[in-house]
Design a protein around this motif. Structure first.
Motif, PDB file in Angstrom:
ATOM      1  N   ASP A 101       0.832  -1.147   0.001  1.00 30.25           N
ATOM      2  CA  ASP A 101      -0.056  -0.040   0.143  1.00 30.25           C
ATOM      3  C   ASP A 101       0.832   1.254  -0.037  1.00 30.25           C
ATOM      4  OD1 ASP A 101       1.028   0.102   2.597  1.00 30.25           O
ATOM      5  OD2 ASP A 101      -0.926  -0.304   3.442  1.00 30.25           O
ATOM      6  N   GLY A 102       2.182   1.127   0.047  1.00 30.70           N
ATOM      7  CA  GLY A 102       2.787   2.522   0.120  1.00 30.70           C
ATOM      8  C   GLY A 102       3.157   3.117   1.325  1.00 30.70           C
ATOM      9  N   ILE A 103       2.482   2.586   2.508  1.00 32.51           N
ATOM     10  CA  ILE A 103       2.955   3.162   3.867  1.00 32.51           C
ATOM     11  C   ILE A 103       3.258   1.894   4.761  1.00 32.51           C
ATOM     12  CG2 ILE A 103       1.486   5.413   3.396  1.00 32.51           C
ATOM     13  CD1 ILE A 103      -0.703   3.890   4.906  1.00 32.51           C
ATOM     14  N   THR A 104       3.052   0.851   4.554  1.00 31.96           N
ATOM     15  CA  THR A 104       3.445  -0.237   5.188  1.00 31.96           C
ATOM     16  C   THR A 104       4.618  -1.011   4.500  1.00 31.96           C
ATOM     17  OG1 THR A 104       1.074  -0.715   5.507  1.00 31.96           O
ATOM     18  CG2 THR A 104       2.580  -2.601   6.324  1.00 31.96           C
ATOM     19  N   TRP A 105       5.728  -0.986   5.499  1.00 32.87           N
ATOM     20  CA  TRP A 105       7.031  -1.506   4.774  1.00 32.87           C
ATOM     21  C   TRP A 105       7.769  -2.355   6.056  1.00 32.87           C
ATOM     22  CZ3 TRP A 105       8.318  -0.024   0.142  1.00 32.87           C
ATOM     23  CH2 TRP A 105       7.680   1.204  -0.478  1.00 32.87           C
ATOM     24  N   SER A 106       8.397  -3.444   5.296  1.00 33.23           N
ATOM     25  CA  SER A 106       9.123  -4.336   6.084  1.00 33.23           C
ATOM     26  C   SER A 106      10.690  -4.349   5.612  1.00 33.23           C
ATOM     27  CB  SER A 106       8.598  -5.915   5.953  1.00 33.23           C
ATOM     28  OG  SER A 106       9.424  -6.838   6.278  1.00 33.23           O
ATOM     29  N   SER A 107      11.519  -4.062   6.676  1.00 32.43           N
ATOM     30  CA  SER A 107      12.765  -4.302   6.301  1.00 32.43           C
ATOM     31  C   SER A 107      13.339  -5.700   5.630  1.00 32.43           C
ATOM     32  CB  SER A 107      13.532  -3.878   7.434  1.00 32.43           C
ATOM     33  OG  SER A 107      13.453  -2.770   8.090  1.00 32.43           O
ATOM     34  N   ALA A 108      12.801  -6.645   6.439  1.00 33.37           N
ATOM     35  CA  ALA A 108      13.078  -8.130   5.946  1.00 33.37           C
ATOM     36  C   ALA A 108      12.528  -8.627   4.226  1.00 33.37           C
ATOM     37  CB  ALA A 108      12.613  -8.847   6.956  1.00 33.37           C
ATOM     38  N   ASP A 109      11.226  -8.122   4.001  1.00 32.47           N
ATOM     39  CA  ASP A 109      10.423  -8.761   3.036  1.00 32.47           C
ATOM     40  C   ASP A 109      10.651  -7.544   1.795  1.00 32.47           C
ATOM     41  OD1 ASP A 109       7.791  -9.456   5.221  1.00 32.47           O
ATOM     42  OD2 ASP A 109       9.634 -10.685   4.557  1.00 32.47           O
ATOM     43  N   ASP A 110      10.936  -6.429   1.947  1.00 28.88           N
ATOM     44  CA  ASP A 110      11.278  -5.578   0.821  1.00 28.88           C
ATOM     45  C   ASP A 110      12.476  -5.349   0.272  1.00 28.88           C
ATOM     46  OD1 ASP A 110       8.608  -3.708   2.707  1.00 28.88           O
ATOM     47  OD2 ASP A 110       8.197  -5.674   1.250  1.00 28.88           O
ATOM     48  N   TYR A 111      12.707  -4.694  -0.999  1.00 34.28           N
ATOM     49  CA  TYR A 111      14.026  -4.399  -1.617  1.00 34.28           C
ATOM     50  C   TYR A 111      14.081  -2.868  -1.122  1.00 34.28           C
ATOM     51  CZ  TYR A 111      12.822  -8.201  -4.693  1.00 34.28           C
ATOM     52  OH  TYR A 111      12.695  -9.497  -5.063  1.00 34.28           O
ATOM     53  N   TRP A 112      15.437  -2.698  -0.707  1.00 35.44           N
ATOM     54  CA  TRP A 112      15.835  -1.362  -0.117  1.00 35.44           C
ATOM     55  C   TRP A 112      17.280  -0.942  -0.886  1.00 35.44           C
ATOM     56  CZ3 TRP A 112      13.298   1.314   3.533  1.00 35.44           C
ATOM     57  CH2 TRP A 112      12.180   0.724   4.194  1.00 35.44           C
TER      58      TRP A 112
END
Length: 122
Positions: A101-112
């Motif tokens: 949704d663009g406002i829920t983020w995960s350091s483990a699951d997403d690309y950074w």
């Protein structure tokens, strides 16, 4: 593994504008929520702006809402920063999260990305 790479950060004066970019070789942001975050020394990482995966909704934190604009053409992600202030000084990082949704983020699951330094002098 997708490696996002930011660019565009540098030293500027208060009141200046700057545009940050984010991209990855062979990667499309289509169907991914995208976002920008920043972190200053001694502070937690802060959400700056985001767009949901449908591209229908855009979000920005209150302190930048009238000055920063997030955008994407699915090949790259951008952050246009206007009227920069010394308190905007930070390492800015981009992120991508599939179907979110663009406002829920995960350091483990997403690309950074690793980040790019923006320094605003007074």
């Amino acid at each position: 593994q997708v490696q996002l790479v930011e660019s565009g950060g540098r030293l500027v004066q208060a009141g200046d504008s700057l545009r940050l970019s984010c991209a990855a070789d062979g990667f499309t942001f289509a169907n991914y929520a995208v976002g920008w975050f920043r972190q200053s020394p001694g502070k937690k990482r802060e959400f700056v702006a985001g767009i949901d995966w449908t591209r229908r909704n855009t979000y920005a934190t209150k302190s930048v809402k009238d000055r920063f604009v997030i955008s994407t053409n699915n090949a790259a992600l951008y952050l246009q920063m206007n009227s920069l202030k010394p308190e905007d000084t930070a390492v800015y990082s981009c992120a991508a999260a599939k179907g979110k949704d663009g406002i829920t983020w995960s350091s483990a699951d997403d690309y950074w990305g690793q980040g790019t330094q923006v320094t605003v002098s007074s």
